[in-house]
Design a protein around this motif. Structure first.
Motif, PDB file in Angstrom:
ATOM      1  N   HIS A  12      -2.241  13.510 -18.534  1.00  0.00           N
ATOM      2  CA  HIS A  12      -2.792  12.438 -17.701  1.00  0.00           C
ATOM      3  C   HIS A  12      -1.670  11.557 -17.152  1.00  0.00           C
ATOM      4  O   HIS A  12      -1.714  11.127 -15.990  1.00  0.00           O
ATOM      5  N   GLY A  13      -0.662  11.272 -18.007  1.00  0.00           N
ATOM      6  CA  GLY A  13       0.459  10.462 -17.548  1.00  0.00           C
ATOM      7  C   GLY A  13       1.202  11.122 -16.401  1.00  0.00           C
ATOM      8  O   GLY A  13       1.575  10.480 -15.419  1.00  0.00           O
ATOM      9  N   ARG A  14       1.411  12.420 -16.516  1.00  0.00           N
ATOM     10  CA  ARG A  14       2.104  13.133 -15.443  1.00  0.00           C
ATOM     11  C   ARG A  14       1.271  13.148 -14.167  1.00  0.00           C
ATOM     12  O   ARG A  14       1.824  13.072 -13.058  1.00  0.00           O
ATOM     13  N   ALA A  15      -0.040  13.268 -14.315  1.00  0.00           N
ATOM     14  CA  ALA A  15      -0.905  13.232 -13.137  1.00  0.00           C
ATOM     15  C   ALA A  15      -0.817  11.886 -12.444  1.00  0.00           C
ATOM     16  O   ALA A  15      -0.757  11.804 -11.206  1.00  0.00           O
ATOM     17  N   HIS A  16      -0.807  10.811 -13.240  1.00  0.00           N
ATOM     18  CA  HIS A  16      -0.644   9.471 -12.670  1.00  0.00           C
ATOM     19  C   HIS A  16       0.715   9.344 -11.974  1.00  0.00           C
ATOM     20  O   HIS A  16       0.820   8.757 -10.892  1.00  0.00           O
ATOM     21  N   ASP A  17       1.754   9.908 -12.607  1.00  0.00           N
ATOM     22  CA  ASP A  17       3.089   9.844 -12.013  1.00  0.00           C
ATOM     23  C   ASP A  17       3.113  10.509 -10.648  1.00  0.00           C
ATOM     24  O   ASP A  17       3.681   9.980  -9.686  1.00  0.00           O
ATOM     25  N   ARG A  18       2.505  11.696 -10.563  1.00  0.00           N
ATOM     26  CA  ARG A  18       2.496  12.420  -9.286  1.00  0.00           C
ATOM     27  C   ARG A  18       1.758  11.625  -8.213  1.00  0.00           C
ATOM     28  O   ARG A  18       2.194  11.562  -7.057  1.00  0.00           O
ATOM     29  N   GLU A  19       0.642  11.014  -8.594  1.00  0.00           N
ATOM     30  CA  GLU A  19      -0.126  10.258  -7.615  1.00  0.00           C
ATOM     31  C   GLU A  19       0.613   8.991  -7.185  1.00  0.00           C
ATOM     32  O   GLU A  19       0.625   8.635  -5.997  1.00  0.00           O
ATOM     33  N   ILE A  20       1.245   8.318  -8.149  1.00  0.00           N
ATOM     34  CA  ILE A  20       2.010   7.110  -7.814  1.00  0.00           C
ATOM     35  C   ILE A  20       3.129   7.451  -6.835  1.00  0.00           C
ATOM     36  O   ILE A  20       3.318   6.773  -5.816  1.00  0.00           O
ATOM     37  N   LEU A  21       3.863   8.530  -7.133  1.00  0.00           N
ATOM     38  CA  LEU A  21       4.961   8.927  -6.252  1.00  0.00           C
ATOM     39  C   LEU A  21       4.449   9.375  -4.888  1.00  0.00           C
ATOM     40  O   LEU A  21       5.070   9.084  -3.853  1.00  0.00           O
ATOM     41  N   ARG A  22       3.325  10.076  -4.873  1.00  0.00           N
ATOM     42  CA  ARG A  22       2.758  10.554  -3.600  1.00  0.00           C
ATOM     43  C   ARG A  22       2.428   9.398  -2.681  1.00  0.00           C
ATOM     44  O   ARG A  22       2.607   9.481  -1.450  1.00  0.00           O
ATOM     45  N   LEU A  23       1.960   8.302  -3.249  1.00  0.00           N
ATOM     46  CA  LEU A  23       1.604   7.133  -2.440  1.00  0.00           C
ATOM     47  C   LEU A  23       2.782   6.196  -2.220  1.00  0.00           C
ATOM     48  O   LEU A  23       2.942   5.621  -1.141  1.00  0.00           O
ATOM     49  N   ALA A  24       3.613   6.033  -3.245  1.00  0.00           N
ATOM     50  CA  ALA A  24       4.656   4.998  -3.189  1.00  0.00           C
ATOM     51  C   ALA A  24       5.841   5.385  -2.314  1.00  0.00           C
ATOM     52  O   ALA A  24       6.372   4.532  -1.585  1.00  0.00           O
ATOM     53  N   ILE A  25       6.274   6.632  -2.362  1.00  0.00           N
ATOM     54  CA  ILE A  25       7.478   7.013  -1.605  1.00  0.00           C
ATOM     55  C   ILE A  25       7.272   6.852  -0.101  1.00  0.00           C
ATOM     56  O   ILE A  25       8.100   6.227   0.580  1.00  0.00           O
ATOM     57  N   PRO A  26       6.184   7.383   0.486  1.00  0.00           N
ATOM     58  CA  PRO A  26       5.986   7.129   1.921  1.00  0.00           C
ATOM     59  C   PRO A  26       5.771   5.649   2.225  1.00  0.00           C
ATOM     60  O   PRO A  26       6.205   5.159   3.278  1.00  0.00           O
ATOM     61  N   ALA A  27       5.101   4.922   1.314  1.00  0.00           N
ATOM     62  CA  ALA A  27       4.886   3.490   1.534  1.00  0.00           C
ATOM     63  C   ALA A  27       6.211   2.750   1.593  1.00  0.00           C
ATOM     64  O   ALA A  27       6.392   1.838   2.410  1.00  0.00           O
ATOM     65  N   PHE A  28       7.166   3.145   0.741  1.00  0.00           N
ATOM     66  CA  PHE A  28       8.482   2.519   0.761  1.00  0.00           C
ATOM     67  C   PHE A  28       9.170   2.760   2.108  1.00  0.00           C
ATOM     68  O   PHE A  28       9.766   1.855   2.692  1.00  0.00           O
ATOM     69  N   GLY A  29       9.080   3.991   2.609  1.00  0.00           N
ATOM     70  CA  GLY A  29       9.680   4.284   3.909  1.00  0.00           C
ATOM     71  C   GLY A  29       9.093   3.440   5.013  1.00  0.00           C
ATOM     72  O   GLY A  29       9.814   2.937   5.882  1.00  0.00           O
ATOM     73  N   ALA A  30       7.765   3.269   4.987  1.00  0.00           N
ATOM     74  CA  ALA A  30       7.108   2.455   6.021  1.00  0.00           C
ATOM     75  C   ALA A  30       7.511   0.988   5.895  1.00  0.00           C
ATOM     76  O   ALA A  30       7.703   0.296   6.900  1.00  0.00           O
ATOM     77  N   LEU A  31       7.643   0.489   4.665  1.00  0.00           N
ATOM     78  CA  LEU A  31       8.029  -0.909   4.464  1.00  0.00           C
ATOM     79  C   LEU A  31       9.446  -1.163   4.958  1.00  0.00           C
ATOM     80  O   LEU A  31       9.729  -2.188   5.583  1.00  0.00           O
ATOM     81  N   GLN A  87      -6.093   6.734   0.761  1.00  0.00           N
ATOM     82  CA  GLN A  87      -5.045   7.385  -0.031  1.00  0.00           C
ATOM     83  C   GLN A  87      -4.039   8.134   0.849  1.00  0.00           C
ATOM     84  O   GLN A  87      -3.444   9.131   0.436  1.00  0.00           O
ATOM     85  N   ASP A  88      -3.836   7.663   2.071  1.00  0.00           N
ATOM     86  CA  ASP A  88      -2.896   8.279   2.998  1.00  0.00           C
ATOM     87  C   ASP A  88      -1.793   7.277   3.329  1.00  0.00           C
ATOM     88  O   ASP A  88      -2.024   6.314   4.066  1.00  0.00           O
ATOM     89  N   THR A  89      -0.596   7.496   2.763  1.00  0.00           N
ATOM     90  CA  THR A  89       0.544   6.642   3.105  1.00  0.00           C
ATOM     91  C   THR A  89       1.568   7.384   3.953  1.00  0.00           C
ATOM     92  O   THR A  89       2.531   6.780   4.425  1.00  0.00           O
ATOM     93  N   ARG A  90       1.351   8.670   4.164  1.00  0.00           N
ATOM     94  CA  ARG A  90       2.293   9.448   4.970  1.00  0.00           C
ATOM     95  C   ARG A  90       2.134   9.149   6.456  1.00  0.00           C
ATOM     96  O   ARG A  90       3.128   9.046   7.184  1.00  0.00           O
ATOM     97  N   THR A  91       0.906   9.016   6.917  1.00  0.00           N
ATOM     98  CA  THR A  91       0.692   8.721   8.339  1.00  0.00           C
ATOM     99  C   THR A  91       1.294   7.374   8.734  1.00  0.00           C
ATOM    100  O   THR A  91       1.972   7.283   9.761  1.00  0.00           O
ATOM    101  N   PRO A  92       1.080   6.291   7.943  1.00  0.00           N
ATOM    102  CA  PRO A  92       1.762   5.037   8.286  1.00  0.00           C
ATOM    103  C   PRO A  92       3.282   5.176   8.338  1.00  0.00           C
ATOM    104  O   PRO A  92       3.930   4.540   9.166  1.00  0.00           O
ATOM    105  N   LEU A  93       3.849   6.013   7.469  1.00  0.00           N
ATOM    106  CA  LEU A  93       5.293   6.242   7.516  1.00  0.00           C
ATOM    107  C   LEU A  93       5.688   6.882   8.839  1.00  0.00           C
ATOM    108  O   LEU A  93       6.650   6.452   9.491  1.00  0.00           O
ATOM    109  N   ALA A  94       4.932   7.910   9.263  1.00  0.00           N
ATOM    110  CA  ALA A  94       5.239   8.593  10.521  1.00  0.00           C
ATOM    111  C   ALA A  94       5.128   7.637  11.705  1.00  0.00           C
ATOM    112  O   ALA A  94       5.979   7.635  12.599  1.00  0.00           O
TER     113      ALA A  94
END
Length: 442
Positions: free
Chosen positions: A9-28, A161-168
Motif C-alpha cells: 500500500h505504501g508503494r502504491a501511495h508513493d507511485r500516485e504521489i509521484l505521478r501527481l507531484a512531479i508534473p505539478a512541480f514542473g507547472a509550478l 487527477q491529471d497534472t500532466r496536461t497543466p504541465l504541458a
C-alpha cells in the motif's frame, strides 16, 4: 495488517504521489519563468523599464495571488465528486469554478484599471518609472480573466487527477510568452508595453486551451455549461476562507520584506536572495501538497477515510524526507551562494548567516506544506483561515523585535512552527475527515 500488505500500500501511495507531484512541480516552476523571461528581455530596454516591470509585476502578482483559491478550492470540490463516482457533477462544479474565475477576472480588470496610478504609487514609484509601470499594469489587467481561468482550469484537471496536461500547457505558454516578448519588445519596438501584450496573449491562449478541455469533458459527461448561481455562490463562499488564508501568508512575507528593507541595503539584498531560494524549494514542497489536495479529496469523496489517513501519513513522510534533503542541499551550497548572486562582502556575510535558518526550517516546511494541502483537499478551508490568523498573530511580535536579519528569519521560524502545531493538531483528529460527495451535505 501484514507487513507485506502495508508495504505494498505504501508503494502504491508513493507511485500516485509521484505521478501527481512531479508534473505539478514542473507547472509550478513554469509560472515564475514568465516573469524571469520578461525581466531578461525588458532588461535590454533603457532605464527605468526593468524597475517599472518589477513594480507592476509585484502589484499584479499580489492581485492574482489572492485568487489562487480558484485552483485549490476547485481541485478539492472536483476530486471529491470524482471520488464519489459522480463525474458529471464534478464537471458541473468545475464549470462553476470557471464562471467564478471569469466574473472575478472581469471585476478586477474593471476596478483596477482606473486605480492603476494609485496602486503603483503605493509601491513608491514616481516619475517615468511610475508612468511605465502604469502602462504595463493596465495592459496586463486585460489578461486578468485569462490568468484566473487558467487557475480554475488547472484546478479542474488536478481534481480529475491529471497534472500532466497543466504541465504541458504551462510549458507551451512559457515558450510562446518568450517568443512574443522578443518579437513585440525587441522586434517591433513596443517597449515595456510589448512585454505586457506578449504575456496577455500567452495567458489568454492558455485560458482558451483550458476552456476547450474542460468544456469537452463536461459535454462528454452530460454536465451543463451554463452557470449555476447556487454553485457559483458556493464556490465563492468556499474560496473566501482560502482568500483569508492566502492574505495571511502574503502579509507575513510582506512584513518580513518591509522590515528587512529598513535594516539596510545589505540586509534587504541578502533577504531577497534567501527568499528566492526559499520560494524555489517551496515549489517542490507545494507539488506534494497539490498531490495531497487531489488524493485527499478523491478518497474522502469515495468514503475512504482510512485511505485518506494512510495517504496523509505517506505524504508527511515524503514532506519530511524532501525537507531533510533540501536542508542538506542548502547547507552544502551555502558557501557558493554569495558568489552565485554576485553579492559583495557585507551582503555575503548577511546571506551566509541567514542561510542557516533557511536550511534548518526545510523539514518543518515539508510537513506544513503537505498538511496544508491535505486539509485544503478535505475542504477544511474555514479552519485554515482561522489558523492563518492565529499563526500570523504569533509571528508579528517576534518580527517586531527582530533587530537582525537572522532574528527576522527566526521569527519566520516561529511562524512556521505555529503553522506546524495548528495543522498537525487538526490532522491528528477526525473533524476534517468528512466523507461523501459534498462536504456541506455530509
Amino acid at each position: 495488517m501484514p507487513l507485506t500488505t502495508e508495504t505494498g500500500h505504501g508503494r502504491a501511495h508513493d507511485r500516485e504521489i509521484l505521478r501527481l507531484a512531479i508534473p505539478a512541480f514542473g507547472a509550478l516552476v513554469a509560472e515564475p519563468l514568465f516573469l524571469l523571461t520578461d525581466s531578461v528581455i525588458v532588461g535590454h530596454l533603457p532605464d527605468p523599464a526593468l524597475g517599472a516591470l518589477g513594480v507592476a509585476s509585484a502589484a499584479l502578482s499580489a492581485l492574482v495571488g489572492l485568487c489562487v483559491f480558484l485552483a485549490y478550492a476547485t481541485t478539492a470540490a472536483v476530486a471529491r465528486r470524482r471520488g464519489a463516482g459522480d463525474v458529471r457533477q464534478a464537471m458541473r462544479q468545475g464549470m462553476d469554478g470557471l464562471w467564478l474565475a471569469a466574473i472575478i477576472g472581469l471585476a478586477v480588470s474593471v476596478a483596477c484599471w482606473p486605480l492603476a496610478p494609485f496602486i503603483v504609487h503605493l509601491f513608491g514609484a514616481t516619475g517615468q518609472l511610475a508612468a511605465q509601470a502604469v502602462t504595463y499594469l493596465r495592459i496586463s489587467l486585460l489578461g486578468t480573466p485569462g490568468m484566473l481561468l487558467v487557475l480554475a482550469g488547472t484546478g479542474v484537471l488536478r481534481g480529475l487527477q491529471d497534472t500532466r496536461t497543466p504541465l504541458a500547457v504551462s510549458v507551451a505558454s512559457f515558450g510562446l510568452n518568450g517568443l512574443l516578448n522578443i518579437w513585440f519588445v525587441l522586434g517591433l519596438g513596443w517597449g515595456i508595453a510589448g512585454s505586457a501584450w506578449g504575456t496577455v496573449v500567452a495567458q489568454s491562449l492558455a485560458a482558451a486551451t483550458y476552456l476547450a478541455l474542460v468544456v469537452r469533458t463536461a459535454r462528454a459527461h452530460g454536465a451543463s455549461l451554463l452557470p449555476d448561481l447556487a454553485g457559483v455562490r458556493a464556490a465563492g463562499a468556499a474560496g473566501f476562507a482560502l482568500v483569508v488564508r492566502t492574505a495571511c501568508l502574503q502579509a507575513v512575507l510582506l512584513v518580513a520584506t518591509s522590515l528587512a528593507t529598513r535594516m539596510g541595503d545589505d540586509q534587504i539584498g541578502a533577504h531577497t536572495i534567501a527568499a528566492r531560494i526559499w520560494t524555489f524549494l517551496a515549489f517542490a514542497l507545494d507539488a506534494i501538497a497539490i498531490a495531497g489536495q487531489a488524493i485527499t479529496g478523491r478518497a474522502l469523496g469515495a468514503g475512504d477515510a482510512a485511505g485518506a489517513r494512510a495517504a496523509t501519513r505517506r505524504m508527511v513522510m515524503w514532506g519530511i524526507g524532501c525537507g531533510v534533503v533540501f536542508c542538506a542541499a542548502v547547507l552544502l551550497a551555502r558557501p557558493l551562494v554569495p558568489a552565485l548572486f554576485d553579492a559583495h562582502a557585507e551582503a555575503a556575510a548577511e546571506l551566509l548567516a541567514v542561510l542557516w535558518p533557511v536550511a534548518l526550517l526545510q523539514p518543518i516546511a515539508g510537513v506544513v506544506f503537505v498538511l496544508d494541502g491535505v486539509l485544503i483537499g478535505a475542504g477544511d478551508q474555514r479552519y485554515l483561515a482561522w489558523a492563518g490568523l492565529w499563526t500570523t498573530l504569533a509571528y508579528l511580535p517576534f518580527a517586531a523585535v527582530a533587530g537582525t536579519l537572522v532574528a527576522l528569519w527566526l521569527a519566520l521560524g516561529v511562524w512556521m512552527a505555529a503553522r506546524l502545531v495548528t495543522l498537525a493538531l487538526r490532522a491528528y483528529g477526525t473533524a476534517w475527515m468528512v466523507t461523501g460527495a459534498s462536504r456541506t451535505a455530509a
